[in-house]
Write an enzyme that holds these catalytic residues in place. Structure first.
Site, PDB file in Angstrom:
ATOM      1  N   CYS A   6       0.227  -2.090   1.019  1.00 22.90           N
ATOM      2  CA  CYS A   6       0.333  -3.465   0.538  1.00 22.90           C
ATOM      3  C   CYS A   6       1.494  -4.155   1.247  1.00 22.90           C
ATOM      4  O   CYS A   6       2.537  -3.553   1.504  1.00 22.90           O
ATOM      5  CB  CYS A   6       0.552  -3.475  -0.969  1.00 22.90           C
ATOM      6  SG  CYS A   6       0.592  -5.137  -1.679  1.00 22.90           S
ATOM      7  N   ASN A  61      -0.586  -9.405  -8.486  1.00 27.04           N
ATOM      8  CA  ASN A  61       0.267 -10.425  -7.860  1.00 27.04           C
ATOM      9  C   ASN A  61      -0.168 -10.784  -6.446  1.00 27.04           C
ATOM     10  O   ASN A  61       0.569 -11.442  -5.712  1.00 27.04           O
ATOM     11  CB  ASN A  61       1.731  -9.957  -7.850  1.00 27.04           C
ATOM     12  CG  ASN A  61       1.931  -8.667  -7.061  1.00 27.04           C
ATOM     13  OD1 ASN A  61       0.972  -8.017  -6.659  1.00 27.04           O
ATOM     14  ND2 ASN A  61       3.182  -8.296  -6.856  1.00 27.04           N
ATOM     15  N   HIS A  62      -1.366 -10.377  -6.045  1.00 25.41           N
ATOM     16  CA  HIS A  62      -1.855 -10.682  -4.706  1.00 25.41           C
ATOM     17  C   HIS A  62      -2.325 -12.135  -4.622  1.00 25.41           C
ATOM     18  O   HIS A  62      -2.787 -12.712  -5.610  1.00 25.41           O
ATOM     19  CB  HIS A  62      -3.005  -9.740  -4.340  1.00 25.41           C
ATOM     20  CG  HIS A  62      -2.575  -8.313  -4.259  1.00 25.41           C
ATOM     21  ND1 HIS A  62      -3.456  -7.261  -4.407  1.00 25.41           N
ATOM     22  CD2 HIS A  62      -1.361  -7.741  -4.057  1.00 25.41           C
ATOM     23  CE1 HIS A  62      -2.808  -6.114  -4.280  1.00 25.41           C
ATOM     24  NE2 HIS A  62      -1.524  -6.387  -4.078  1.00 25.41           N
ATOM     25  N   HIS A  88       5.049  -3.237   2.414  1.00 25.10           N
ATOM     26  CA  HIS A  88       6.162  -2.867   1.535  1.00 25.10           C
ATOM     27  C   HIS A  88       5.848  -1.692   0.608  1.00 25.10           C
ATOM     28  O   HIS A  88       6.659  -1.363  -0.254  1.00 25.10           O
ATOM     29  CB  HIS A  88       6.660  -4.077   0.718  1.00 25.10           C
ATOM     30  CG  HIS A  88       5.590  -4.836   0.003  1.00 25.10           C
ATOM     31  ND1 HIS A  88       5.257  -6.133   0.338  1.00 25.10           N
ATOM     32  CD2 HIS A  88       4.793  -4.510  -1.040  1.00 25.10           C
ATOM     33  CE1 HIS A  88       4.305  -6.575  -0.456  1.00 25.10           C
ATOM     34  NE2 HIS A  88       4.006  -5.594  -1.314  1.00 25.10           N
ATOM     35  N   HIS A 141      10.931  -7.889  -0.866  1.00 26.49           N
ATOM     36  CA  HIS A 141       9.679  -8.484  -0.392  1.00 26.49           C
ATOM     37  C   HIS A 141       9.268  -9.702  -1.200  1.00 26.49           C
ATOM     38  O   HIS A 141       8.333 -10.411  -0.820  1.00 26.49           O
ATOM     39  CB  HIS A 141       8.544  -7.449  -0.407  1.00 26.49           C
ATOM     40  CG  HIS A 141       7.924  -7.230  -1.753  1.00 26.49           C
ATOM     41  ND1 HIS A 141       8.526  -6.491  -2.750  1.00 26.49           N
ATOM     42  CD2 HIS A 141       6.745  -7.662  -2.272  1.00 26.49           C
ATOM     43  CE1 HIS A 141       7.738  -6.475  -3.816  1.00 26.49           C
ATOM     44  NE2 HIS A 141       6.653  -7.165  -3.560  1.00 26.49           N
ATOM     45  N   ALA A 152      10.298 -12.266  -5.100  1.00 27.93           N
ATOM     46  CA  ALA A 152      11.257 -12.615  -6.146  1.00 27.93           C
ATOM     47  C   ALA A 152      11.456 -11.471  -7.134  1.00 27.93           C
ATOM     48  O   ALA A 152      12.530 -11.313  -7.708  1.00 27.93           O
ATOM     49  CB  ALA A 152      10.777 -13.876  -6.881  1.00 27.93           C
ATOM     50  N   GLY A 153      10.431 -10.663  -7.327  1.00 27.76           N
ATOM     51  CA  GLY A 153      10.520  -9.571  -8.304  1.00 27.76           C
ATOM     52  C   GLY A 153      10.257 -10.069  -9.709  1.00 27.76           C
ATOM     53  O   GLY A 153      10.615 -11.188 -10.084  1.00 27.76           O
TER      54      GLY A 153
END
Length: 375
Positions: free
Chosen positions: A83, A142-143, A237, A288, A290-291
């Site tokens: 990913c 979250n893609h 990542h 990669h 904002a988290g």
């Protein structure tokens, strides 16, 4: 907390491993994520961990870290092997983008491609039947695929503010699931390279598949928008790499041994292009995105869900639109769920991990139509 490393904080894990934290005391870091960090530091063979400001709790360990060990821990990579984020420049001028028309056209990403991609798979050394039917599709979670506008850029980067950009976040989908699902029971305690030979073969195929998938998603989006595209950077990542006499695991940490790395914001915050800074303690990695600030389950109690609220979530503060017809997914991915991308980038710069060279705002974000499966 120990010695200063370009502003980062170092501490010792329970087994003598080193944890370097590339975030400041102002970062939003859940205590559970740091507890997971300490737990992983105690695993057999773990030598060094680099943790970034997008750190948040994960299923098998914290997301947003790189782990160097003398054993292979597939659980740290997870099921979405390979990913990553790919940033493209479109030849579509911002002034010519008709948002409502683009909103209708980009919905094609919710449908299967119905194209024979066997030849494309062969070009990257994969079997022609390697989950070819899933290529060009984004998946859930979250893609996303996002049309963006460039609002600020260092002059030496050479990007054009007059045109649009495309940021694609997706992974290996069914192939990654199959590789991860085939792990032996002993994988949880780490594997030697000999034990992990079959996993490594599948892992490497999934990394190539995921990169090709992002490329095809971008091609489908560009075709829908009547534009051509040029790849700027592709940064996975979730992956495993040999490093010296050990193994580098990236769990939601972008591969940063390249000139430029994208960092995704939320629908309400900017995305960035980063220039990684030379620093051994980062383990050639960086944040990669904002988290997450809040987990998916808790988001259902944190945002209002009246019809007007759902409609508001489908628009952005930048005047953009969001294609997401899965109500639960829209709630779980609401901007409130994420940290400030600016705060993450500020911490990366303060600790010497990376510096921002370009800033993008979202114009059109595709996540899911009713026709696409939720995976």
């Amino acid at each position: 907390m120990g010695n200063s490393v370009f502003g980062g904080r170092m501490s010792a894990g329970s087994s003598g491993s080193t944890i370097t934290k590339f975030y400041t005391s102002t970062a939003w870091i859940e205590g559970r994520a740091e507890a997971q960090l300490d737990h992983v530091a105690g695993w057999d063979g773990v030598r060094h961990i680099a943790a970034f400001p997008d750190l948040h709790p994960g299923k098998y360990g914290p997301v947003g870290c790189a782990v160097l060990a003398d054993r292979i821990y597939p659980l740290l990579i997870g099921n979405d092997i390979g990913c990553g984020m790919s940033l493209f420049q479109l030849d579509l001028p911002v002034r010519k983008l008709k948002l409502e028309k683009a909103f209708r056209r980009i919905r094609v990403l919710g449908d299967a491609a119905h194209v024979d991609y066997g030849g494309r798979l062969g070009d990257v050394g994969l079997p022609a039947n390697a989950f070819a039917q899933s290529l060009g599709t984004i998946g859930g979670g979250n893609h996303f695929c996002e049309v963006q506008t460039l609002v600020a850029c260092d002059t030496d980067v050479g990007l054009d503010k007059a045109v649009t950009y495309l940021l694609v976040h997706s992974g290996s989908r069914s192939l990654g699931n199959a590789v991860f699902g085939g792990l032996p029971s002993g994988a949880v305690s780490g594997m030697t390279p000999d034990d992990a030979a079959q996993y490594m073969q599948g892992h490497d195929q999934a990394v190539r598949w995921a990169s090709l998938n992002r490329q095809i998603i971008a091609e489908r989006a560009a075709e829908a928008l009547r534009a051509d595209l040029r790849l700027i950077t592709d940064a996975p990542h979730n992956l495993l790499e040999p490093r010296g006499d050990g193994w580098l695991h990236r769990k939601g940490a972008a591969k940063a041994d390249m000139p430029l790395v994208p960092l995704a914001g939320s629908r309400a915050t900017a995305s960035y292009l980063l220039r990684p800074l030379a620093h051994d303690d980062t383990l050639a990695s960086t944040a990669h995105g904002a988290g997450r600030r809040y987990d998916r389950r808790s988001m259902h109690g944190r945002v209002r869900t009246k019809r007007s609220d759902i409609a508001a979530m489908q628009r952005t503060p930048f005047g953009g639109r969001v294609v997401c017809e899965d109500r639960d997914l829209l709630i779980e991915e609401a901007p409130l769920a994420y940290k400030s991308s600016l705060a993450v980038v500020t911490d990366l710069e303060a600790t010497g991990a990376a510096t921002p060279v370009a800033t993008f705002h979202p114009l059109l974000t595709f996540k899911k139509t009713r026709t696409e499966g939720r995976t």
